[in-house]
Scaffold this motif. Sequence first.
Motif, PDB file in Angstrom:
ATOM      1  N   ASP A 143     160.093  53.558 -48.974  1.00 33.52           N
ATOM      2  CA  ASP A 143     159.461  54.046 -50.199  1.00 33.52           C
ATOM      3  C   ASP A 143     157.959  54.182 -50.003  1.00 33.52           C
ATOM      4  OD1 ASP A 143     161.852  53.774 -52.011  1.00 33.52           O
ATOM      5  OD2 ASP A 143     161.687  51.732 -51.220  1.00 33.52           O
ATOM      6  N   SER A 194     159.263  53.414 -60.446  1.00 32.45           N
ATOM      7  CA  SER A 194     159.331  54.441 -59.408  1.00 32.45           C
ATOM      8  C   SER A 194     157.976  55.114 -59.170  1.00 32.45           C
ATOM      9  CB  SER A 194     160.369  55.491 -59.804  1.00 32.45           C
ATOM     10  OG  SER A 194     159.977  56.061 -61.036  1.00 32.45           O
ATOM     11  N   THR A 195     156.931  54.574 -59.794  1.00 31.93           N
ATOM     12  CA  THR A 195     155.604  55.183 -59.666  1.00 31.93           C
ATOM     13  C   THR A 195     154.605  54.198 -59.081  1.00 31.93           C
ATOM     14  OG1 THR A 195     156.107  56.388 -61.695  1.00 31.93           O
ATOM     15  CG2 THR A 195     153.835  56.476 -60.939  1.00 31.93           C
ATOM     16  N   PRO A 201     154.654  59.407 -57.562  1.00 30.67           N
ATOM     17  CA  PRO A 201     156.007  58.870 -57.384  1.00 30.67           C
ATOM     18  C   PRO A 201     156.233  58.451 -55.934  1.00 30.67           C
ATOM     19  CG  PRO A 201     156.077  61.266 -57.489  1.00 30.67           C
ATOM     20  CD  PRO A 201     154.654  60.870 -57.748  1.00 30.67           C
TER      21      PRO A 201
END
Lengths: 247, 321
Positions: free
Chosen positions: A111, A151-152, A169
């Motif tokens: 991520d 998710s940010t 994001p």
Amino acid sequence: MKILVCISKTPDTTAKIAFTDNNTKFAEAGVQWIINPYDEWYSLVRAIELKEKDPSTIINLVTVGGADAEPIIRKALALGGDEAIRINAEPLESYQVASLIAEIARNGNYDLVLTGKETIDYNGGAVGGLLAEVLDLPYIANATNLQVNGSTATVKREIEGGEETIECPFPLVLSCQKGMAEARIPNMRGIMAARTKPLKVVDPSPVQTLTKFSEFQLPPAKQGVKLVSPDNVDELVRLLHEEARAI
Amino acid sequence: MSVLIFVDHIDGHIKKASHEALSYGAKIAEQTGTTAEAVILGTVNDDLEKLGEHGVKKVYQVQNEQLQQFDSQVYTKVIAQVAQQSGAKVIIFSNNSSGKALAPRVAVRLKAGLAAGVNALPDTSNGFTVRKTVFSGKAFAQVAIDTEIKVLSLNVNAFTIITGEGKAEVIPFDAIVESPKLKTIDSTKTSGKVSLTEADVVVSAGRGLKGPENWGMVEELADTLGAALACSRPVADAHWRPHNEHVGQTGIAIAPNLYVAVGISGAIQHLAGVNRSKVIVVINKDPEAPFFKAADYGVVGDAFEIVPKLTSAIKKLKGQS
């Protein structure tokens, strides 16, 4: 969340800078090696802080280097992180390093990929941006703060004379600098734990180099300081104005 | 064939670092017998035709609402389109906050070799090599770039702005622009009036000042000189001053014309961040302070006496008193 932290081995900040082989190579004899401070203090420690908040976070470390890079990557594991990957290749230039790391990053579905803002030896500051483009991911350079909200990512970065707060994001690539986290030193428990953490060695895939350091030079020696009496500050101003033409 | 220079702007004005990059790029074009062209994304209040004064022949301007948001992923694709149109063989960025994000990306996109942090004109007599700073200013390296297209990022304050005659042709460029993923939600001015990395003059102080309450006199000196303020690491770590003023190996590296260090001993890590300054003045009460070895001018004595005297002497020179 899964984080990849890129680690470089650099000479200690106080190392004597000299060159050998007709000024084509850094003279490594007697040099102490450290984790590049920007990689250690800012990107790695910030990743560890995020894991402390959310223990489900996975931190992998990656370095490009020969067996001589292992003490450095072990030291990084002593600070924190779950496992490390060493890509068994001599780092030659930023594009080669970024291409090798990109492969690990792509296969690992991270991520967040963190680098230091630059290494203190070759000062390119390019690996983060190169990686981001190879992976076609968003990139923020010289980040001074990172918060995760679902998710940010909320990131601060320094710009000329100011600071911006940016939302982005995941997944993304960040290069980290001062402000990101406070430096830590590894504790005994961390050092012990690091001995048994997995350190995977992978062979490099063939990648290109696009540039080459052809020669190094030391800057010309300073002429020596001109001392001015504290009772004659006007003379200093005259010298700065007339001789140095600096004011 | 061209040398293409990326023009960066803030608050409607072209950054000083971009004027340096334009001058540098135009010199390379002259040296290699090609033309210098520029690319700007967005709009500015400055007259773009005037960029011709640096030697630039054309300015490609891409105007699109999406470009109001700086996003290196989006910008890179736009710059690559312009580079193709312009036939760019050398692409120049300033090694500033935008350039650091863009130069590597554009290099990958165009399969170009990158030299980041260059500080001199390239040697194009046999191949293409260019000098850059390495080991945090303690050495230089010649970097040979083997690819057909080269990307260079020029260190801030490393090249003198050249202003002559000339008018550039401004060409609106219609590019495909993706929507940005980044969203700037806040923007603040942190330091004073002068940006630290772009400043011509920097006044810096260290532990010798004994406490944050004593910064008034260095602020006044900085104001008088039109300088940016900086500090040493212990001062930032003790929260006497904000982290974004810390110059040194692990803080910000600067290369002003004049660096005035007050009450800073000059540890090797501090020097690594300031050793590219052209003229260094050290004020310290300890004659053994290592900083004097790296200085051009020095005053051994009490900063609390010397700094106010220095301020008034400079005011006198500038005719302000």
